[in-house]
Design a protein around this motif. Structure first.
Motif, PDB file in Angstrom:
ATOM      1  N   VAL A  94      -1.636 -14.655  -5.974  1.00 27.56           N
ATOM      2  CA  VAL A  94      -2.435 -13.699  -6.726  1.00 27.56           C
ATOM      3  C   VAL A  94      -1.915 -13.589  -8.159  1.00 27.56           C
ATOM      4  CG1 VAL A  94      -3.269 -11.317  -6.820  1.00 27.56           C
ATOM      5  CG2 VAL A  94      -2.837 -12.365  -4.616  1.00 27.56           C
ATOM      6  N   ASN A  95      -2.837 -13.538  -9.095  1.00 32.08           N
ATOM      7  CA  ASN A  95      -2.549 -13.295 -10.502  1.00 32.08           C
ATOM      8  C   ASN A  95      -2.306 -11.793 -10.656  1.00 32.08           C
ATOM      9  OD1 ASN A  95      -2.774 -12.845 -13.276  1.00 32.08           O
ATOM     10  ND2 ASN A  95      -4.611 -14.088 -13.515  1.00 32.08           N
ATOM     11  N   VAL A  96      -1.117 -11.405 -11.099  1.00 34.61           N
ATOM     12  CA  VAL A  96      -0.797  -9.988 -11.258  1.00 34.61           C
ATOM     13  C   VAL A  96      -0.197  -9.724 -12.633  1.00 34.61           C
ATOM     14  CG1 VAL A  96      -0.351  -9.716  -8.781  1.00 34.61           C
ATOM     15  CG2 VAL A  96       1.568 -10.066 -10.329  1.00 34.61           C
ATOM     16  N   SER A  97      -0.131  -8.458 -12.993  1.00 35.46           N
ATOM     17  CA  SER A  97       0.560  -8.030 -14.200  1.00 35.46           C
ATOM     18  C   SER A  97       2.050  -7.957 -13.902  1.00 35.46           C
ATOM     19  CB  SER A  97       0.063  -6.646 -14.621  1.00 35.46           C
ATOM     20  OG  SER A  97       0.900  -6.120 -15.632  1.00 35.46           O
ATOM     21  N   ARG A  98       2.854  -8.389 -14.860  1.00 39.47           N
ATOM     22  CA  ARG A  98       4.308  -8.294 -14.653  1.00 39.47           C
ATOM     23  C   ARG A  98       4.743  -6.847 -14.502  1.00 39.47           C
ATOM     24  NH1 ARG A  98       7.769 -12.251 -18.190  1.00 39.47           N
ATOM     25  NH2 ARG A  98       9.298 -11.436 -16.746  1.00 39.47           N
ATOM     26  N   GLY A  99       3.948  -5.923 -14.992  1.00 37.19           N
ATOM     27  CA  GLY A  99       4.283  -4.516 -14.888  1.00 37.19           C
ATOM     28  C   GLY A  99       4.309  -3.973 -13.468  1.00 37.19           C
ATOM     29  N   VAL A 100       3.707  -4.696 -12.502  1.00 36.64           N
ATOM     30  CA  VAL A 100       3.703  -4.227 -11.108  1.00 36.64           C
ATOM     31  C   VAL A 100       4.667  -5.002 -10.220  1.00 36.64           C
ATOM     32  CG1 VAL A 100       1.333  -3.367 -11.256  1.00 36.64           C
ATOM     33  CG2 VAL A 100       1.755  -5.658 -10.354  1.00 36.64           C
ATOM     34  N   ILE A 101       5.388  -5.943 -10.775  1.00 42.35           N
ATOM     35  CA  ILE A 101       6.271  -6.775  -9.950  1.00 42.35           C
ATOM     36  C   ILE A 101       7.265  -5.943  -9.143  1.00 42.35           C
ATOM     37  CG2 ILE A 101       8.116  -8.503 -10.009  1.00 42.35           C
ATOM     38  CD1 ILE A 101       6.578  -9.908 -12.212  1.00 42.35           C
ATOM     39  N   ALA A 102       7.850  -4.934  -9.755  1.00 39.85           N
ATOM     40  CA  ALA A 102       8.861  -4.121  -9.061  1.00 39.85           C
ATOM     41  C   ALA A 102       8.291  -3.442  -7.822  1.00 39.85           C
ATOM     42  CB  ALA A 102       9.450  -3.083 -10.012  1.00 39.85           C
ATOM     43  N   ALA A 103       7.001  -3.138  -7.812  1.00 42.15           N
ATOM     44  CA  ALA A 103       6.381  -2.461  -6.667  1.00 42.15           C
ATOM     45  C   ALA A 103       5.985  -3.425  -5.550  1.00 42.15           C
ATOM     46  CB  ALA A 103       5.142  -1.693  -7.133  1.00 42.15           C
ATOM     47  N   LEU A 104       5.923  -4.703  -5.824  1.00 41.23           N
ATOM     48  CA  LEU A 104       5.394  -5.651  -4.843  1.00 41.23           C
ATOM     49  C   LEU A 104       6.243  -5.824  -3.581  1.00 41.23           C
ATOM     50  CD1 LEU A 104       4.001  -8.396  -7.253  1.00 41.23           C
ATOM     51  CD2 LEU A 104       2.756  -6.524  -6.131  1.00 41.23           C
ATOM     52  N   PRO A 105       7.580  -5.903  -3.662  1.00 37.65           N
ATOM     53  CA  PRO A 105       8.359  -6.101  -2.430  1.00 37.65           C
ATOM     54  C   PRO A 105       8.170  -4.995  -1.391  1.00 37.65           C
ATOM     55  CG  PRO A 105       9.693  -6.657  -4.325  1.00 37.65           C
ATOM     56  CD  PRO A 105       8.421  -6.020  -4.848  1.00 37.65           C
ATOM     57  N   GLU A 106       8.000  -3.758  -1.856  1.00 38.32           N
ATOM     58  CA  GLU A 106       7.796  -2.656  -0.909  1.00 38.32           C
ATOM     59  C   GLU A 106       6.502  -2.841  -0.121  1.00 38.32           C
ATOM     60  OE1 GLU A 106       6.948   2.098  -1.097  1.00 38.32           O
ATOM     61  OE2 GLU A 106       8.361   1.266  -2.539  1.00 38.32           O
ATOM     62  N   VAL A 107       5.500  -3.415  -0.756  1.00 40.08           N
ATOM     63  CA  VAL A 107       4.194  -3.598  -0.120  1.00 40.08           C
ATOM     64  C   VAL A 107       4.120  -4.900   0.659  1.00 40.08           C
ATOM     65  CG1 VAL A 107       1.716  -3.834  -0.572  1.00 40.08           C
ATOM     66  CG2 VAL A 107       3.078  -2.234  -1.922  1.00 40.08           C
ATOM     67  N   PHE A 108       4.675  -5.978   0.091  1.00 41.41           N
ATOM     68  CA  PHE A 108       4.476  -7.307   0.673  1.00 41.41           C
ATOM     69  C   PHE A 108       5.716  -7.915   1.314  1.00 41.41           C
ATOM     70  CE2 PHE A 108       1.211  -6.870  -2.601  1.00 41.41           C
ATOM     71  CZ  PHE A 108       0.086  -7.225  -1.890  1.00 41.41           C
ATOM     72  N   GLY A 109       6.887  -7.334   1.102  1.00 41.27           N
ATOM     73  CA  GLY A 109       8.104  -7.930   1.654  1.00 41.27           C
ATOM     74  C   GLY A 109       8.598  -9.050   0.752  1.00 41.27           C
ATOM     75  N   ASP A 110       8.426 -10.279   1.183  1.00 39.38           N
ATOM     76  CA  ASP A 110       8.896 -11.429   0.427  1.00 39.38           C
ATOM     77  C   ASP A 110       7.934 -11.718  -0.727  1.00 39.38           C
ATOM     78  OD1 ASP A 110      10.467 -13.677  -0.241  1.00 39.38           O
ATOM     79  OD2 ASP A 110       9.168 -14.996   0.927  1.00 39.38           O
ATOM     80  N   VAL A 111       8.467 -11.669  -1.942  1.00 39.04           N
ATOM     81  CA  VAL A 111       7.657 -11.914  -3.141  1.00 39.04           C
ATOM     82  C   VAL A 111       8.347 -12.984  -3.969  1.00 39.04           C
ATOM     83  CG1 VAL A 111       6.760 -10.919  -5.281  1.00 39.04           C
ATOM     84  CG2 VAL A 111       6.778  -9.560  -3.180  1.00 39.04           C
ATOM     85  N   ARG A 112       7.583 -13.966  -4.384  1.00 41.69           N
ATOM     86  CA  ARG A 112       8.075 -15.001  -5.300  1.00 41.69           C
ATOM     87  C   ARG A 112       7.241 -14.884  -6.578  1.00 41.69           C
ATOM     88  NH1 ARG A 112      10.302 -18.887  -1.580  1.00 41.69           N
ATOM     89  NH2 ARG A 112      10.827 -17.592   0.212  1.00 41.69           N
ATOM     90  N   VAL A 113       7.885 -15.076  -7.711  1.00 35.65           N
ATOM     91  CA  VAL A 113       7.213 -14.934  -8.992  1.00 35.65           C
ATOM     92  C   VAL A 113       7.125 -16.286  -9.688  1.00 35.65           C
ATOM     93  CG1 VAL A 113       7.263 -13.808 -11.254  1.00 35.65           C
ATOM     94  CG2 VAL A 113       8.015 -12.552  -9.216  1.00 35.65           C
ATOM     95  N   VAL A 114       5.903 -16.640 -10.067  1.00 34.90           N
ATOM     96  CA  VAL A 114       5.653 -17.855 -10.830  1.00 34.90           C
ATOM     97  C   VAL A 114       5.125 -17.418 -12.190  1.00 34.90           C
ATOM     98  CG1 VAL A 114       4.237 -19.939 -11.024  1.00 34.90           C
ATOM     99  CG2 VAL A 114       5.126 -19.231  -8.781  1.00 34.90           C
ATOM    100  N   ARG A 115       5.820 -17.821 -13.242  1.00 27.78           N
ATOM    101  CA  ARG A 115       5.358 -17.490 -14.589  1.00 27.78           C
ATOM    102  C   ARG A 115       4.741 -18.745 -15.204  1.00 27.78           C
ATOM    103  NH1 ARG A 115       9.571 -14.834 -17.941  1.00 27.78           N
ATOM    104  NH2 ARG A 115      10.573 -16.860 -17.853  1.00 27.78           N
ATOM    105  N   ILE A 116       3.535 -18.566 -15.732  1.00 24.48           N
ATOM    106  CA  ILE A 116       2.859 -19.644 -16.446  1.00 24.48           C
ATOM    107  C   ILE A 116       2.866 -19.268 -17.917  1.00 24.48           C
ATOM    108  CG2 ILE A 116       0.703 -20.921 -16.732  1.00 24.48           C
ATOM    109  CD1 ILE A 116       0.172 -20.441 -13.756  1.00 24.48           C
ATOM    110  N   SER A 117       3.366 -20.169 -18.741  1.00 22.20           N
ATOM    111  CA  SER A 117       3.458 -19.898 -20.175  1.00 22.20           C
ATOM    112  C   SER A 117       2.860 -21.069 -20.947  1.00 22.20           C
ATOM    113  CB  SER A 117       4.920 -19.669 -20.582  1.00 22.20           C
ATOM    114  OG  SER A 117       5.688 -20.834 -20.321  1.00 22.20           O
ATOM    115  N   VAL A 118       2.695 -20.854 -22.229  1.00 25.24           N
ATOM    116  CA  VAL A 118       2.105 -21.851 -23.111  1.00 25.24           C
ATOM    117  C   VAL A 118       2.517 -21.494 -24.538  1.00 25.24           C
ATOM    118  CG1 VAL A 118      -0.076 -20.611 -23.435  1.00 25.24           C
ATOM    119  CG2 VAL A 118      -0.079 -23.090 -23.527  1.00 25.24           C
ATOM    120  N   PRO A 119       2.646 -22.475 -25.414  1.00 34.71           N
ATOM    121  CA  PRO A 119       2.957 -22.134 -26.807  1.00 34.71           C
ATOM    122  C   PRO A 119       1.902 -21.194 -27.403  1.00 34.71           C
ATOM    123  CG  PRO A 119       3.258 -24.483 -26.428  1.00 34.71           C
ATOM    124  CD  PRO A 119       2.606 -23.921 -25.193  1.00 34.71           C
TER     125      PRO A 119
END
Length: 179
Positions: A94-119
């Motif tokens: 799922v595409n999410v805001s980085r601002g909610v990352i801290a809340a995700l483990p409580e809801v989903f348990g195991d969370v992995r973060v993939v950051r996509i960047s570009v110049p």
């Protein structure tokens, strides 16, 4: 099993990379790509479940979201059913805001973060070319600070080359989850 939270600034190509991975895993029920609910009409760009402000608020009050957030003058929500699917063994991307990352483990348990960047120059041209925002909204997206600069990532994809290369990076990462 796992929520894979895809993050990155507007214009980095998150939706395109996710769509490529979705096509790759189309026959694999273990990897799911749930649509977000967004208070934006259907149109070009990300396929999502459009909702009015009132519809979104009603769904929020009814517990219809596993997590939700506001950004860019819009409201975004991940349907509550996604948390159940993850608990039952799915890998949800799922595409999410980085601002909610801290809340995700409580809801989903195991969370992995993939950051996509570009110049930045590529990002600017993508945002302006997609035509989804007016000039003021496009400028606001380009100037928006990172909402969670300290959040760690499990995979960084620099999406400045051929799209299939970025998709292949995400696919390899998803294939490695649960091994």
């Amino acid at each position: 099993m796992t929520l894979v939270a895809v993050v990155g600034p507007s214009g980095a190509g998150k939706d395109a990379v996710i769509d490529g991975a979705r096509r790759h895993f189309a026959a694999d029920p273990r990897v799911i790509f749930p649509q977000r609910v967004i208070t934006r009409p259907a149109g070009p760009g990300e396929e999502h479940r459009p909702a009015t402000e009132d519809e979104f608020a009603a769904r929020e009050r009814a517990g219809g979201f596993a997590v939700h957030w506001d950004a860019h003058g819009l409201r975004y929500g991940i349907p509550a059913a996604v948390a159940g699917a993850v608990r039952e063994g799915a890998v949800a991307v799922v595409n999410v805001s980085r601002g909610v990352i801290a809340a995700l483990p409580e809801v989903f348990g195991d969370v992995r973060v993939v950051r996509i960047s570009v110049p930045e120059d590529v990002r600017r041209s993508r945002i302006l070319a997609r035509g989804r925002e007016g000039t003021a909204d496009a400028r606001a997206r380009l100037e928006r600070p990172d909402p969670a600069p300290e959040a760690g990532v499990d995979l960084e994809i620099v999406n400045d080359g051929p799209l299939p290369d970025a998709v292949a990076s995400l696919v390899r990462f998803l294939e490695g989850i649960g091994r």
